[in-house]
Structure formats: structure tokens, C-alpha cells
Write a protein that holds these residues in place. Sequence first.
Motif, PDB file in Angstrom:
ATOM      1  N   VAL A  89       4.769   8.042  25.546  1.00  0.00           N
ATOM      2  CA  VAL A  89       4.333   6.730  25.032  1.00  0.00           C
ATOM      3  C   VAL A  89       5.563   5.848  24.792  1.00  0.00           C
ATOM      4  N   VAL A  91       6.780   1.451  24.647  1.00  0.00           N
ATOM      5  CA  VAL A  91       6.540   0.008  24.802  1.00  0.00           C
ATOM      6  C   VAL A  91       7.901  -0.682  24.780  1.00  0.00           C
ATOM      7  N   ARG A  96       6.823  -4.834  21.318  1.00  0.00           N
ATOM      8  CA  ARG A  96       6.358  -3.999  20.194  1.00  0.00           C
ATOM      9  C   ARG A  96       5.747  -4.858  19.087  1.00  0.00           C
ATOM     10  N   GLY A  97       4.848  -4.241  18.333  1.00  0.00           N
ATOM     11  CA  GLY A  97       4.226  -4.938  17.209  1.00  0.00           C
ATOM     12  C   GLY A  97       3.087  -5.853  17.626  1.00  0.00           C
ATOM     13  N   GLN A  99       0.249  -4.515  19.276  1.00  0.00           N
ATOM     14  CA  GLN A  99      -0.890  -3.618  19.551  1.00  0.00           C
ATOM     15  C   GLN A  99      -0.890  -3.038  20.970  1.00  0.00           C
ATOM     16  N   GLY A 101       0.997  -0.497  22.075  1.00  0.00           N
ATOM     17  CA  GLY A 101       0.994   0.964  21.946  1.00  0.00           C
ATOM     18  C   GLY A 101      -0.381   1.482  21.547  1.00  0.00           C
ATOM     19  N   LYS A 102      -0.987   0.820  20.587  1.00  0.00           N
ATOM     20  CA  LYS A 102      -2.295   1.266  20.110  1.00  0.00           C
ATOM     21  C   LYS A 102      -3.346   1.180  21.215  1.00  0.00           C
ATOM     22  N   ASN A 127       9.810   8.907  13.068  1.00  0.00           N
ATOM     23  CA  ASN A 127       9.369   7.824  13.954  1.00  0.00           C
ATOM     24  C   ASN A 127       8.134   7.130  13.343  1.00  0.00           C
ATOM     25  N   GLY A 129       6.823   4.151  13.522  1.00  0.00           N
ATOM     26  CA  GLY A 129       5.942   3.348  14.370  1.00  0.00           C
ATOM     27  C   GLY A 129       4.962   4.218  15.143  1.00  0.00           C
ATOM     28  N   ARG A 132       2.451   6.049  12.787  1.00  0.00           N
ATOM     29  CA  ARG A 132       1.382   5.153  12.316  1.00  0.00           C
ATOM     30  C   ARG A 132       0.375   4.878  13.434  1.00  0.00           C
TER      31      ARG A 132
HETATM   32  C1  LIG Z   1       5.910   3.754  18.991  1.00  0.00           C
HETATM   33  C2  LIG Z   1       5.596   2.543  19.861  1.00  0.00           C
HETATM   34  C3  LIG Z   1       4.996   3.031  21.173  1.00  0.00           C
HETATM   35  C4  LIG Z   1       4.596   1.654  19.129  1.00  0.00           C
HETATM   36  O1  LIG Z   1       4.210   0.614  20.021  1.00  0.00           O
HETATM   37  P1  LIG Z   1       3.770  -0.833  19.498  1.00  0.00           P
HETATM   38  O2  LIG Z   1       3.162  -1.551  20.633  1.00  0.00           O
HETATM   39  O3  LIG Z   1       4.887  -1.499  18.808  1.00  0.00           O
HETATM   40  O4  LIG Z   1       2.664  -0.428  18.413  1.00  0.00           O
HETATM   41  P2  LIG Z   1       1.433  -1.326  17.940  1.00  0.00           P
HETATM   42  O5  LIG Z   1       1.829  -2.770  17.894  1.00  0.00           O
HETATM   43  O6  LIG Z   1       0.250  -0.981  18.776  1.00  0.00           O
HETATM   44  O7  LIG Z   1       1.214  -0.813  16.453  1.00  0.00           O
HETATM   45  C5  LIG Z   1       0.333   0.246  16.126  1.00  0.00           C
HETATM   46  C6  LIG Z   1       0.408   0.472  14.624  1.00  0.00           C
HETATM   47  O8  LIG Z   1       1.695   1.001  14.266  1.00  0.00           O
HETATM   48  C7  LIG Z   1       2.347   0.125  13.353  1.00  0.00           C
HETATM   49  N1  LIG Z   1       3.761   0.112  13.710  1.00  0.00           N
HETATM   50  C8  LIG Z   1       4.296  -0.130  14.930  1.00  0.00           C
HETATM   51  N2  LIG Z   1       5.631  -0.048  14.867  1.00  0.00           N
HETATM   52  C9  LIG Z   1       5.940   0.231  13.583  1.00  0.00           C
HETATM   53  C10 LIG Z   1       7.156   0.483  12.901  1.00  0.00           C
HETATM   54  N3  LIG Z   1       8.342   0.429  13.538  1.00  0.00           N
HETATM   55  N4  LIG Z   1       7.123   0.803  11.584  1.00  0.00           N
HETATM   56  C11 LIG Z   1       5.919   0.885  10.941  1.00  0.00           C
HETATM   57  N5  LIG Z   1       4.718   0.673  11.545  1.00  0.00           N
HETATM   58  C12 LIG Z   1       4.743   0.347  12.841  1.00  0.00           C
HETATM   59  C13 LIG Z   1       1.699  -1.222  13.534  1.00  0.00           C
HETATM   60  O9  LIG Z   1       1.805  -2.010  12.371  1.00  0.00           O
HETATM   61  C14 LIG Z   1       0.271  -0.830  13.821  1.00  0.00           C
HETATM   62  O10 LIG Z   1      -0.371  -0.477  12.614  1.00  0.00           O
HETATM   63  P3  LIG Z   1      -1.896  -0.886  12.354  1.00  0.00           P
HETATM   64  O11 LIG Z   1      -2.694  -0.106  13.375  1.00  0.00           O
HETATM   65  O12 LIG Z   1      -2.148  -0.429  10.970  1.00  0.00           O
HETATM   66  O13 LIG Z   1      -1.996  -2.353  12.587  1.00  0.00           O
HETATM   67  C15 LIG Z   1       6.890   1.718  20.147  1.00  0.00           C
HETATM   68  O14 LIG Z   1       7.507   1.394  18.929  1.00  0.00           O
HETATM   69  C16 LIG Z   1       7.911   2.434  21.030  1.00  0.00           C
HETATM   70  O15 LIG Z   1       7.835   2.367  22.260  1.00  0.00           O
HETATM   71  N6  LIG Z   1       8.922   3.113  20.406  1.00  0.00           N
HETATM   72  C17 LIG Z   1       9.963   3.802  21.134  1.00  0.00           C
HETATM   73  C18 LIG Z   1       9.446   5.025  21.882  1.00  0.00           C
HETATM   74  C19 LIG Z   1       8.643   5.956  21.002  1.00  0.00           C
HETATM   75  O16 LIG Z   1       8.984   6.206  19.852  1.00  0.00           O
HETATM   76  N7  LIG Z   1       7.571   6.538  21.590  1.00  0.00           N
HETATM   77  C20 LIG Z   1       6.691   7.486  20.907  1.00  0.00           C
HETATM   78  C21 LIG Z   1       7.034   8.866  21.317  1.00  0.00           C
HETATM   79  S1  LIG Z   1       6.091  10.075  20.389  1.00  0.00           S
END
Ligand SMILES: CC(C)(COP(=O)(O)OP(=O)(O)OC[C@H]1O[C@@H](n2cnc3c(N)ncnc32)[C@H](O)[C@@H]1OP(=O)(O)O)[C@@H](O)C(=O)NCCC(=O)NCCS
Length: 171
Positions: A89, A91, A96-97, A99, A101-102, A127, A129, A132
Motif C-alpha cells: 500500500v 500513496v 496523501r490525506g 482518502q 489510501g482508504k 506508522n 497513517g 489508522r
Molecule cells: C499510509 C498511506 C497509504 C495512507 O494514505 P492516505 O491516502 O494518506 O490515507 P487517507 O487519506 O486515505 O487516510 C485514511 C485515514 O488515515 C488517517 N491518516 C492518514 N495519514 C495519517 C497520518 N500520517 N497520521 C495520522 N492519521 C493519518 C486519515 O486521517 C484518515 O483517517 P479517517 O479515516 O479517520 O478520516 C500513506 O501515508 C503512504 O503511502 N505512506 C507511506 C507508505 C506506507 O506507509 N504504506 C503502508 C505500508 S503497511
Amino acid sequence: MTFTIRILEPADAEAFRNLRLEALTVAPEAFGASYEEDVSIPLETMRARLSASPNAVFGAFADRALVGMAGFAVHDRMKARHKGVLWGVYVKAEWRGHQVGKRLVRSMIDHASRHVIMLEATVGLANDGARRTYHGLGFKPYGIQPKALRVGDTFYDEELLYLDLPQPGDA
Ligand SMILES: CC(C)(COP(=O)(O)OP(=O)(O)OC[C@H]1O[C@@H](n2cnc3c(N)ncnc32)[C@H](O)[C@@H]1OP(=O)(O)O)[C@@H](O)C(=O)NCCC(=O)NCCS
């Protein structure tokens, strides 16, 4: 910010490879694979991976550019084929932020529920994000693996997660 989600096809192999290598470069602690291992995988192998249904990689596209992805793989062994794994996974930072990823993981869950009864995932304990995102979609933690990954001289603990998938006929 508008984006669409669809399953990647063999023709997306190059974009998939580029995003995958970016992910392994910018967030090495978030993935079991490493850049050094994946960089030498031939494009042909990537194409084959993207055609291996019901395994699938979901991609988020903005103006035809791949900005995020989430993978689904079914366990190979007979006694484990009822289980799938969420993997890869990622983004792009600027998306990011919003939705992405969700929605990627939700699409993957919808697809997975037609093929397996349970999903597994692992996520870095630090991690926030990703944790969550997964918890918000119903994944339940069942343990912590200390020092699950090593990147250079740093060890990372991982949370182990599962998600029971609703089956046809469930109330
Ligand atoms: C983890 C990741 C995929 C999230 O993607 P994203 O598109 O930013 O996530 P979303 O916008 O869909 O957010 C989903 C939820 O997580 C929360 N969230 C996202 N990033 C966050 C952060 N850094 N800290 C706290 N909460 C966070 C959002 O507020 C949201 O919460 P909600 O459902 O209560 O509204 C992205 O940060 C990423 O690519 N990170 C680097 C790679 C990684 O860690 N991959 C996961 C491997 S297990």
C-alpha cells in the motif's frame, strides 16, 4: 483532488514498477521488500504478476498518472487458500490525506471478499497513517512482532492484523 481506482493490467507494468520503486525508496521501513531486490525484477515478470487473477493490484489514477496502489494476493498453499494478504500500500506524498489510501484498501477488500474469507496485513507499529487507515476499515490487531524488519541498523516492530470478510448469506 479527483482520482479513479481500477485494477492494474499488464499494460500498467511500467507505471507500477516506477511507483513500487519510489515506495521502496521513500518508505523502506513500510515494506518487507527492498529496492535492491525489486529493481532487478524484469518488466515481463511484473506484467505476469499483473495478470495473475484473482490476485490484483489496485491503482489510483489522477489524469492517467498512477498516484497510489494496494495489492491483494491469495495464499498459495491448499490449506491457506481461504486467506488473502494486503500488500504494497502506497500513496504518493502529494496525494496523501485525501482518502486515496482508504479508497484503495476498501476496493481491495471488496474484491477480496469475493475470493477469500479473511485478510491478513502487517503494519509498522510507528506508522500512524497506515494503522489508522487499516483500523478504520475494520482490520483487528492480534499481535506485535518485535524487530520484524531491519533497514540498515534500525529494527522496526510490526503490528499483525486480520480482517474477517463478510460472506454471502451472512446476516
Ligand atoms: C499510509 C498511506 C497509504 C495512507 O494514505 P492516505 O491516502 O494518506 O490515507 P487517507 O487519506 O486515505 O487516510 C485514511 C485515514 O488515515 C488517517 N491518516 C492518514 N495519514 C495519517 C497520518 N500520517 N497520521 C495520522 N492519521 C493519518 C486519515 O486521517 C484518515 O483517517 P479517517 O479515516 O479517520 O478520516 C500513506 O501515508 C503512504 O503511502 N505512506 C507511506 C507508505 C506506507 O506507509 N504504506 C503502508 C505500508 S503497511
